[in-house]
Design an enzyme around this catalytic site. Structure first.
Site, mmCIF file in Angstrom:
data_model
loop_
_atom_site.group_PDB
_atom_site.id
_atom_site.type_symbol
_atom_site.label_atom_id
_atom_site.label_comp_id
_atom_site.label_asym_id
_atom_site.label_seq_id
_atom_site.Cartn_x
_atom_site.Cartn_y
_atom_site.Cartn_z
ATOM 1 N N CYS A 51 0.836 -1.203 0.000
ATOM 2 C CA CYS A 51 0.000 0.000 0.000
ATOM 3 C C CYS A 51 0.875 1.260 0.000
ATOM 4 O O CYS A 51 1.536 1.565 0.980
ATOM 5 C CB CYS A 51 -0.909 0.016 1.217
ATOM 6 S SG CYS A 51 -1.805 1.566 1.372
ATOM 7 N N CYS A 107 -0.040 4.421 -0.031
ATOM 8 C CA CYS A 107 -0.542 5.511 0.809
ATOM 9 C C CYS A 107 -0.050 5.401 2.253
ATOM 10 O O CYS A 107 0.301 6.395 2.863
ATOM 11 C CB CYS A 107 -2.061 5.518 0.808
ATOM 12 S SG CYS A 107 -2.769 5.721 -0.830
#
Length: 176
Positions: free
Chosen positions: A57, A59
């Site tokens: 991920c 983010c």
């Protein structure tokens, strides 16, 4: 290489290797099987173990890995540094979540500080999102000061300066 995982990786292992290497470089040991998770986390020796569930991920993991690696430049750090990779080391991650992190919702990336089989600190994904590595590092250093006793840093300042952080958006990581 012999693959002992029952569940195959979701993402192309070659594409996520730089994300693994980032943590290994600063001293993390990868726990690739449920047995290795148990071998390390079942120890009752009054030592602290920082467990990071690594993730593609971008983010959250894009801040988590730099924040964690920076935190390990502190003068007090956990005794052991271990990691499992969500979507890659699937059996090891499942075992970790079921046996040691069952009180917490599944989250990746995430961090747990464990001592004598008990979670004494947990940092789930939402605490990484939208934050700078320096902010994450500062939070972790406070936790290390409260609970840890190993002399840091995990690697020299000169070696740390050469660390290259893996920067990739998880949505662009090819599936296996």
């Amino acid at each position: 290489m012999f693959n002992i995982n029952l569940k195959p990786p979701i993402y192309d292992p070659e594409a996520v290797q730089p994300m693994r290497d980032e943590l290994i470089y600063v001293g993390f040991e990868e726990l690739l099987t449920p047995q290795r998770v148990e071998d390390v986390l079942s120890l009752k020796d009054d030592k602290t173990t920082l467990v990071m569930i690594n993730s593609v991920c971008g983010c959250a993991a894009g801040s988590a890995r730099p924040g964690v690696t920076l935190s390990l430049q502190h003068n007090v750090i956990p005794d052991r540094l271990v990691t499992v990779f969500a979507g890659q080391d699937r059996d090891a991650v499942d075992y970790l979540r079921e046996k040691y992190l069952s009180a917490y919702p599944p989250s990746s990336p995430s961090l747990a500080l464990i001592k004598n089989c008990e979670v004494i600190f947990m940092m789930p994904r939402y605490k990484f999102e939208g934050r700078y590595p320096e902010e994450i590092s500062e939070d972790l250093r406070k936790i290390y000061d409260q609970h840890c006793g190993r002399k840091g840093p995990s690697i020299s300042e000169e070696k740390y300066a050469k660390l290259v952080h893996a920067k990739a958006c998880g949505s662009k990581i090819p599936l296996a």
